[in-house]
Design an enzyme around this catalytic site. Structure first.
Site, PDB file in Angstrom:
ATOM      1  N   GLY A 233       1.965  27.238  49.373  1.00  0.00           N
ATOM      2  CA  GLY A 233       1.909  28.473  48.593  1.00  0.00           C
ATOM      3  C   GLY A 233       3.178  28.684  47.784  1.00  0.00           C
ATOM      4  O   GLY A 233       3.127  28.870  46.585  1.00  0.00           O
ATOM      5  N   PHE A 234       4.313  28.680  48.481  1.00  0.00           N
ATOM      6  CA  PHE A 234       5.632  28.837  47.848  1.00  0.00           C
ATOM      7  C   PHE A 234       5.785  30.148  47.087  1.00  0.00           C
ATOM      8  O   PHE A 234       6.656  30.277  46.236  1.00  0.00           O
ATOM      9  CB  PHE A 234       5.932  27.643  46.925  1.00  0.00           C
ATOM     10  CG  PHE A 234       5.652  26.312  47.566  1.00  0.00           C
ATOM     11  CD1 PHE A 234       6.390  25.891  48.657  1.00  0.00           C
ATOM     12  CD2 PHE A 234       4.631  25.504  47.111  1.00  0.00           C
ATOM     13  CE1 PHE A 234       6.122  24.680  49.277  1.00  0.00           C
ATOM     14  CE2 PHE A 234       4.352  24.290  47.724  1.00  0.00           C
ATOM     15  CZ  PHE A 234       5.103  23.870  48.809  1.00  0.00           C
TER      16      PHE A 234
ATOM     17  N   GLU B  78      12.811  29.881  53.200  1.00  0.00           N
ATOM     18  CA  GLU B  78      13.334  29.938  51.836  1.00  0.00           C
ATOM     19  C   GLU B  78      14.791  29.513  51.703  1.00  0.00           C
ATOM     20  O   GLU B  78      15.202  29.046  50.645  1.00  0.00           O
ATOM     21  CB  GLU B  78      13.109  31.346  51.266  1.00  0.00           C
ATOM     22  CG  GLU B  78      11.612  31.605  51.157  1.00  0.00           C
ATOM     23  CD  GLU B  78      11.235  33.025  50.816  1.00  0.00           C
ATOM     24  OE1 GLU B  78      11.239  33.346  49.633  1.00  0.00           O
ATOM     25  OE2 GLU B  78      10.923  33.802  51.738  1.00  0.00           O
TER      26      GLU B  78
ATOM     27  N   GLY C  42      13.942  34.138  59.583  1.00  0.00           N
ATOM     28  CA  GLY C  42      12.992  33.316  58.842  1.00  0.00           C
ATOM     29  C   GLY C  42      13.730  32.170  58.172  1.00  0.00           C
ATOM     30  O   GLY C  42      14.895  32.299  57.808  1.00  0.00           O
TER      31      GLY C  42
ATOM     32  N   GLY D  92       1.552  25.599  55.843  1.00  0.00           N
ATOM     33  CA  GLY D  92       2.244  24.333  56.029  1.00  0.00           C
ATOM     34  C   GLY D  92       3.526  24.477  56.822  1.00  0.00           C
ATOM     35  O   GLY D  92       4.131  23.494  57.231  1.00  0.00           O
TER      36      GLY D  92
END
Lengths: 328, 740
Positions: free
Chosen positions: B239-240, B701, B698, B467
């Site tokens: 998705g990114f 990113e 997280g 993913g």
């Protein structure tokens, strides 16, 4: 893509007849270029005649030279012993192109018919004299980083994308065909046309004329030959610039030279003047740089591709230096 | 909780499904009587549709319908993403309900046919003519320039001290402009939606990073109750950020299905993804930094302009990294947008931090040469003791540890400081580094946990797997929370019939969901305890027992307790379940919460050709506790690889005359191939953050941040040429002036 009929040819003559009978029919080889272009509506055919199973898939090496069947796959040719030892430039050119999967599908005949990556040709929509004659050329003042600087015209600046053909251009290759007028041979230099004012006509072939083989004459000094490709990405990328070169050196002097360029020409670009300039010279960096300059003498840049001119000069010089360093 | 599973390099729970092809992605869903839809998209950037001629397409074989703005059912345009209510609104353009064209590639017709091939062919037969108007397509165009009132929840402009005055007074300084072009996401899975109506109820299988956003979007557009829309996306093929909101294809598939009264599948072609899914906007930034002779920063300015759309107000927060990284008494940060007639931009992996660190970390590298101070040392000198702009204490900043770890693993000490000092034969060798950073975001989350009499557990949350290994990490987390082996726990996700989850974005999903699972397990304790009407737990209050080893155990007598299975069996129950909803706490206001890292890069540059090859890359990260060492490493590797593409290859080329994207495919829009990617090493400090669920941050990113600067800095070290615009192509590198 436009709906089309598909037939599998029984033999070369039958294939020719089938294509001749339909004005927009085409031969189908490995399909790695044609099918994409049909999906993009850059090409429209109402009939595809599949010639990929015809028995034109042999590489026959003799003392006189090598005959390469039109259906020989790129990967098979690249790894053929005779090609690797006698014409290393050809093997290197093939292996620098596309990806292993594509090389396993693509054929030699198809590679000669490879069409440009110009986005305005491929998008099926923009003005493009190659796709729709007289419609104009969106690339002239568009995004033209990838476009040609040699052999261009006011009607087309599309680059010929093949690596293989650049190597063939220095090897005195001959293209064997069969067509509606029978069999003939076409010198490789005459096979691809300059765009001029008819960029839609890319080769010397008539409609329905089928490539059956490519002949390479024996060229003993082609053992000292090299293909060098410069590109943004380390693999799976078309050339920004490339050079196929061969040198005959005896007693420390260049007897004969061959130079062709890729990524910069509207056709596989043989640089005859640059070759002549090397004959009788010592194989020095200065001589190779001068050959690079001579090869790009007539180059005409557009807005985004001027960098290719110095880059191509350096590519030629580096390729020549690498060839000179090879065992003769 | 004992961390038996958490942190382990556990194989993906869905790995076998994926590598055997058994995993079903959105476009692989089928329905009886399914029809195929193909979009026709605009070939101008701005104007009005004069005429759409559909006669030939309507008559083509297999065509069920052709939908244009003339005959499309009316849809209500939802609020854009980022408002008060959950929404996945990507653009306010009323696509297919208007004759207005807002960008090149905007859908203007849908062709629906029996087969994909028939639909594609008929789409080619639709003729659209336009009245074209001049379009604004570049950062320098006449588009409307706006200083946003806020950027997310933060002030647009931050001013501390007198940065311009300090810059003027300084002798050791850098003041330069950095540019990043438009990028596009290029997930391998194409955007796809399969839509099926059942009376007034709608089911969509969508390539979504936010199923509840899709549900809300479709409910608004088609006038339905959210409960009557079910959106499913249990597996997404990358998705990114490009699947974070509902782009037109998501609602045009249900629209088409409504028109033909049949289920419809709509898969965008690759070029249509460039055309009607936003990318990362082009940005131009000025960064000015000054320091005293000891290397202490005296001024830091970052200001610039990013593109946005005319039909959304997306702001790429490129000044955010500079708010938190370095101690400096004089800081000025601000940004503005220019509205362009292009497909409006959207989130792309580390929006803000990614282009922001390119500029900031390039400028710091430039300053290091002025100061003659090693770039790593410069970042040690300017370590702040509290957040430099908010003044908040750090929750658990371990940047210096990550920096030291990366420098050691990379072998930074072999670097000689002078540019062009590390050649290898003809090739120039360069070593560069840059800081990576990304905030800790946490969003609302909810989860349901059910334990069964057979000793297994099912954990559910409507979150997303694109993913990154979501189900795997959450299985590990739930297994440890319940004290069960991972084999006994199944995690279900990607379905609006499951408990609510937010967008898989902002690297927030792992801790947001983990907090909800943790709360649900706590709830479950009370539920199960009520069933323990005999045995060692009889009559105890929840506070007197702990969840452990797949059951409940007395806190005052840890040996005394009973398994969930045993309690349920005795109670004659097959299972017991509990659900919890958790809002983020005030921790983000109280603490400065960020992840950090240091990216180290070695390049080899051909000085004649200007070609750059990255031969080594090391990333070292401070991301709290890592949940799964295997999938975490993959996330870092993926982020770094994407950063290499940004540094050297990727750029969306737009024809300035028409707005057409001319390299809208994977051959011409160059992403790195295997040969471009060296062996990448990823390391982490691993110190748990005491203020986050599971001690985790997280990690999706941060991997991309700082990479482009590390490459550009290595290229400068190799060549003495500073390239301030990515990608660093041969022509840009050879044209850059040479120092040294």
């Amino acid at each position: 893509m436009t709906p089309f009929d598909y037939v599998r040819a029984d033999g070369p003559d039958a294939a020719v007849k089938q294509v001749v009978a339909r004005p927009t029919a085409a031969f189908l080889g490995g399909g790695t270029g044609l099918i994409d272009l049909m999906k993009l509506y850059a090409e429209r055919h109402d009939l595809l005649v599949d010639v990929s199973r015809l028995p034109m898939d042999k590489v026959e090496a003799t003392e006189k030279g090598v005959r390469i069947g039109a259906n020989v796959r790129n990967s098979d040719l690249a790894y053929h012993a005779a090609i690797r030892t006698r014409f290393p430039v050809l093997s290197e050119a093939l292996l620098s192109g596309a990806s292993p999967q594509l090389r396993n599908m693509a054929t030699v005949g198809g590679n000669l018919m490879q069409r440009t990556r110009c986005p305005y040709f491929r998008d099926g929509h923009s003005a493009c004299n190659k796709r729709v004659p007289k419609s104009g050329c969106a690339a002239l003042d568009g995004v033209n980083r990838g476009h040609a600087v040699l052999g261009t015209s006011d009607h087309c600046i599309a680059t010929h994308p093949s690596d293989l053909c650049v190597a063939l251009a220095i090897l005195d290759a001959t293209v064997r065909t069969t067509g509606p007028k029978g069999e003939r041979t076409i010198p490789f230099a005459d096979f691809h046309r300059l765009p001029g004012d008819t960029p839609d006509r890319e080769t010397a072939l008539d409609h329905g004329e089928l490539i059956t083989a490519v002949d390479l004459p024996a060229l003993p000094w082609a053992t000292r030959s090299h293909y060098l490709k410069v590109r943004d990405r380390a693999s799976y990328e078309f050339a920004l610039t490339s050079a196929a070169v061969a040198l005959e050196i005896a007693d420390g002097v260049i007897k004969q030279a061959r130079i062709a360029l890729g990524g910069v020409g509207t056709k596989p670009w043989r640089a005859a003047e640059a070759e002549k300039a090397l004959v009788g010279k010592k194989p020095t960096p200065e001589a190779f740089a001068a050959a690079g300059d001579a090869a790009l003498a007539g180059a005409v840049p557009r807005q985004h591709n001027a960098f290719k001119i110095p880059l191509a000069k350096r590519t030629v010089a580096r390729a020549l230096a690498a060839a000179a360093a090879m065992p003769g | 909780m004992s961390t038996t599973a958490v942190g382990k390099p556990m194989d993906r729970v869905d790995g076998r499904l994926k590598v055997t092809g058994a995993a079903r992605y959105a476009a692989e869903h089928d329905y009886p009587n399914l029809a195929h839809a193909v979009l026709v998209t605009s070939t101008i950037s701005k104007g009005t549709i004069a005429e759409v001629v559909t006669a030939a397409a309507v008559k083509a074989r297999g065509v069920a319908a052709v939908v244009t703005h003339k005959n499309a059912p009316k849809m209500k345009v939802p609020e854009p993403f980022g408002g008060e209510k959950p929404s996945a609104g990507s653009t306010t353009a009323p696509v297919l309900n208007t004759d207005q064209v807002f960008w090149f590639g905007q859908p203007v017709a849908i062709v629906i046919a029996e087969t994909l091939e028939q639909a594609r062919h008929a789409a080619q037969l639709v003729r659209v003519t336009y009245q074209e108007q001049p379009a604004n397509l570049t950062l320098d165009s006449a588009g409307k320039v706006t200083t946003p009132k806020k950027i997310m929840t933060e002030a647009t402009t931050v001013e501390i001290g007198h940065a311009e005055r300090a810059l003027k007074a300084a002798t050791l300084k850098v003041d330069a402009v950095y540019e990043t072009p438009q990028f596009n996401h290029n997930a391998i899975e194409l955007h796809a939606t399969v839509a099926a109506w059942d009376g007034g109820k709608l089911t969509v299988h969508d390539t979504a990073q936010f199923v509840f956003g899709v549900q809300a979007d479709l409910a608004t557009r088609f006038g339905l109750k959210p409960a009557d829309v079910r959106a499913l996306a249990p597996l997404v093929g990358g998705g990114f950020g490009g699947k974070g909101v509902a782009w037109p294809s998501t609602y045009l598939a249900p629209l088409a299905a409504k028109v033909v009264g049949r289920p419809v599948k709509l898969v965008l072609a690759r070029d249509q993804i460039y055309g009607c899914v936003g990318g990362r906007p082009p940005i131009r930034q000025r960064v000015a930094v000054a320091a005293d002779k000891d290397g202490k920063l005296t001024a830091l300015i970052q200001a610039g302009r990013s593109a946005t759309g005319t039909t959304n107000q997306f702001v790429e927060q490129f000044t955010f990294p500079a708010r938190h990284l370095y101690a400096c008494p004089n800081i000025y940060l601000t940004q503005e947008t220019i509205a362009l007639d292009t497909c409006p931009p959207t989130f792309m992996r580390a929006p803000g931090e990614c282009p922001g660190t390119f500029a900031l970390e390039s400028a710091l590298d430039e300053l290091s040469y002025q100061l003659k101070i090693d770039p790593v040392r410069l970042r040690q000198i300017n370590e702040p003791d509290k957040d430099p702009t908010t003044g908040a204490p750090f929750s658990n900043r371990k940047y210096q540890e990550a920096l030291a770890l990366g420098a050691e693993k990379f072998g930074w000490n072999r670097r000689t400081p002078e540019p062009r000092s590390m050649a290898d034969g003809r090739m120039l060798v360069g070593l560069g580094m840059a800081t990576a950073t990304y905030p800790v975001y946490r969003m609302p989350g909810s989860a349901r946990v059910a334990v069964s009499a057979d000793g297994t557990a099912v954990v559910q949350s409507g979150c997303h797997e694109m993913g990154m290994g979501t189900a795997t990490a959450q299985t590990q987390i739930a297994a440890d929370l319940l004290g069960l082996p991972v084999e006994k726990v199944r995690f279900e996700l990607g379905d609006t019939n499951l408990p609510f989850a937010m967008v898989a974005g902002g690297s927030s999903q792992t801790i947001s969901v983990a907090a909800a699972v943790s709360a649900a397990v706590a709830e479950l304790k009370g539920v199960v305890l009520k069933l323990a009407t005999a045995g060692p737990l009889e009559g105890l209050k929840p506070a007197a027992v702990a969840v452990r080893d797949g059951g409940l155990y007395r806190t005052d007598d840890p040996a005394s307790g009973e398994s969930f299975a045993s309690i349920l069996q005795r109670a004659g129950r097959k299972s017991a379940e509990a659900k919890a909803e958790v809002m983020p706490g005030a921790e983000m206001q109280k603490w400065s919460m960020h992840s950090y890292g240091a990216q180290f890069c070695e390049v080899r540059v051909d000085p004649d050709f200007g070609t750059v090859r990255v031969v080594r890359f090391v990333g070292a990260f401070d991301v709290g506790r890592v949940m799964n060492a295997k999938t975490a490493r993959s996330q870092f590797l993926g982020g770094i690889t994407m950063g290499l593409g940004m540094a050297l290859l990727e750029e969306t080329h737009r024809d300035g005359r028409t707005g057409r994207i001319v390299n809208a495919d994977l051959a011409e829009y160059m992403v790195p191939v295997h040969a471009d990617v060296p062996a990448i090493e990823a390391y982490w400090v691993g110190d748990p953050d005491p203020h986050t669920p599971m001690g985790a941050h997280g990690i999706g990113e941060i991997g991309i941040t700082g990479v482009a600067a590390a490459v550009a800095n290595a290229v400068y070290h190799a060549t003495g040429r500073r390239v301030r615009r990515v990608p660093i192509t041969p022509e840009r590198l050879l044209a850059a002036p040479r120092d040294g």
